[in-house]
Every structure is written in C-alpha cells, then in structure tokens.
Design a protein around this motif. Structure first.
Motif, PDB file in Angstrom:
ATOM      1  N   ALA A  10       0.848  -1.192   0.000  1.00  0.00           N
ATOM      2  CA  ALA A  10       0.000   0.000   0.000  1.00  0.00           C
ATOM      3  C   ALA A  10       0.885   1.243   0.000  1.00  0.00           C
ATOM      4  N   THR A  11       0.368   2.300  -0.597  1.00  0.00           N
ATOM      5  CA  THR A  11       1.077   3.581  -0.605  1.00  0.00           C
ATOM      6  C   THR A  11       0.118   4.709  -0.265  1.00  0.00           C
ATOM      7  N   LYS A  30      -6.545  -5.548  -0.653  1.00  0.00           N
ATOM      8  CA  LYS A  30      -7.621  -4.555  -0.719  1.00  0.00           C
ATOM      9  C   LYS A  30      -8.799  -5.007   0.142  1.00  0.00           C
ATOM     10  N   ASN A  74      -3.740  10.483  -0.842  1.00  0.00           N
ATOM     11  CA  ASN A  74      -4.303   9.513  -1.782  1.00  0.00           C
ATOM     12  C   ASN A  74      -3.659   8.160  -1.515  1.00  0.00           C
ATOM     13  N   THR A  75      -4.476   7.128  -1.463  1.00  0.00           N
ATOM     14  CA  THR A  75      -3.964   5.802  -1.152  1.00  0.00           C
ATOM     15  C   THR A  75      -4.155   4.836  -2.312  1.00  0.00           C
ATOM     16  N   ASN A  76      -3.306   3.811  -2.298  1.00  0.00           N
ATOM     17  CA  ASN A  76      -3.389   2.750  -3.285  1.00  0.00           C
ATOM     18  C   ASN A  76      -2.962   1.473  -2.573  1.00  0.00           C
ATOM     19  N   SER A  77      -3.571   0.357  -2.947  1.00  0.00           N
ATOM     20  CA  SER A  77      -3.169  -0.906  -2.332  1.00  0.00           C
ATOM     21  C   SER A  77      -3.253  -2.025  -3.355  1.00  0.00           C
ATOM     22  N   SER A  78      -2.530  -3.073  -3.087  1.00  0.00           N
ATOM     23  CA  SER A  78      -2.532  -4.204  -4.011  1.00  0.00           C
ATOM     24  C   SER A  78      -3.847  -4.966  -3.897  1.00  0.00           C
ATOM     25  N   ASN A  79      -4.201  -5.659  -4.946  1.00  0.00           N
ATOM     26  CA  ASN A  79      -5.463  -6.401  -4.954  1.00  0.00           C
ATOM     27  C   ASN A  79      -5.498  -7.466  -3.848  1.00  0.00           C
TER      28      ASN A  79
END
Length: 116
Positions: free
Chosen positions: A49-50, A64, A56-61
């Motif tokens: 995750a970032t 998630k 703003n966030t992002n994560s791997s599937n």
C-alpha cells in the motif's frame, strides 16, 4: 536524509489483526509518498500500500479491503492496519519513503508471521 524504523510485527493467528508502525526521523515526511512493501521467503518484494502527501492511497489487490495505510504527519509516522490476516500475508514488511526528488529510503523491516 530520512531514517525509517518499523515496529509492530510478530506472530498473529489467521483471521487476526495487527497494526504496523513506521517512525521516521531526520526529516519530516510531510511531502513524501510513503509505502509499505513486503517480501515473503523465496519471493520478490511487492508493494502492499502507498499513501501520497495529499493522502491519496493505493493498495494491491491481494490486500484490498483488509489492509489500510494511514499517516500522521504530526507524529512523522505511517501505519499499516491489517485485519483478516491470512497465512499468505506472512512476510517481512518494509516501510518506504520517496521524496519529491525521487529519492527512495527503506526501513530495516519487521517480520509478520500468520500461523496458528
């Protein structure tokens, strides 16, 4: 130069939860993109995750809906909140900081083992 120290790893039962912390020193992380990565035995390091400086966030599937990244700039700390842990989440978890100039910093890692 920012230094990163992870903590919070350990042994967790399947279905359990854990929160990892990444404490930064040497520089404020306010303008850094922060991330959590992990590396399981025999596998390549992968992004978990970032979170950007604008939150703003992002994560791997694969995580998630189970893992949440957050940051507290006042405490210069980033967190990874993990729930519904699975044995396949077992890995060394690394904190990562990327400056606006693209400079990358890593922590030393903390082991998370999911096992009954």
């Amino acid at each position: 130069q920012v230094q990163l120290v992870e903590s919070g790893g350990g042994l967790v039962q399947p279905g359990g939860s854990r929160t990892l912390s990444c404490a930064a020193s040497g520089s404020t992380i306010m303008f850094y993109t922060m991330g959590w990565y992990r590396q399981a035995p025999g596998k390549q390091r992968e992004m978990v995750a970032t979170i950007t400086s604008t939150f703003n966030t992002n994560s791997s599937n694969s995580v998630k809906g189970r893992f949440t990244i957050s940051r507290d700039n006042a405490k210069n700390t980033v967190f990874l909140h993990m729930i519904s842990l699975k044995p396949e989440d077992t890995a060394v978890y690394y904190c990562n900081a990327v400056s606006t100039m693209g400079r990358v910093h890593w922590g030393q890692g903390t082991q998370v083992t999911v096992s009954s």
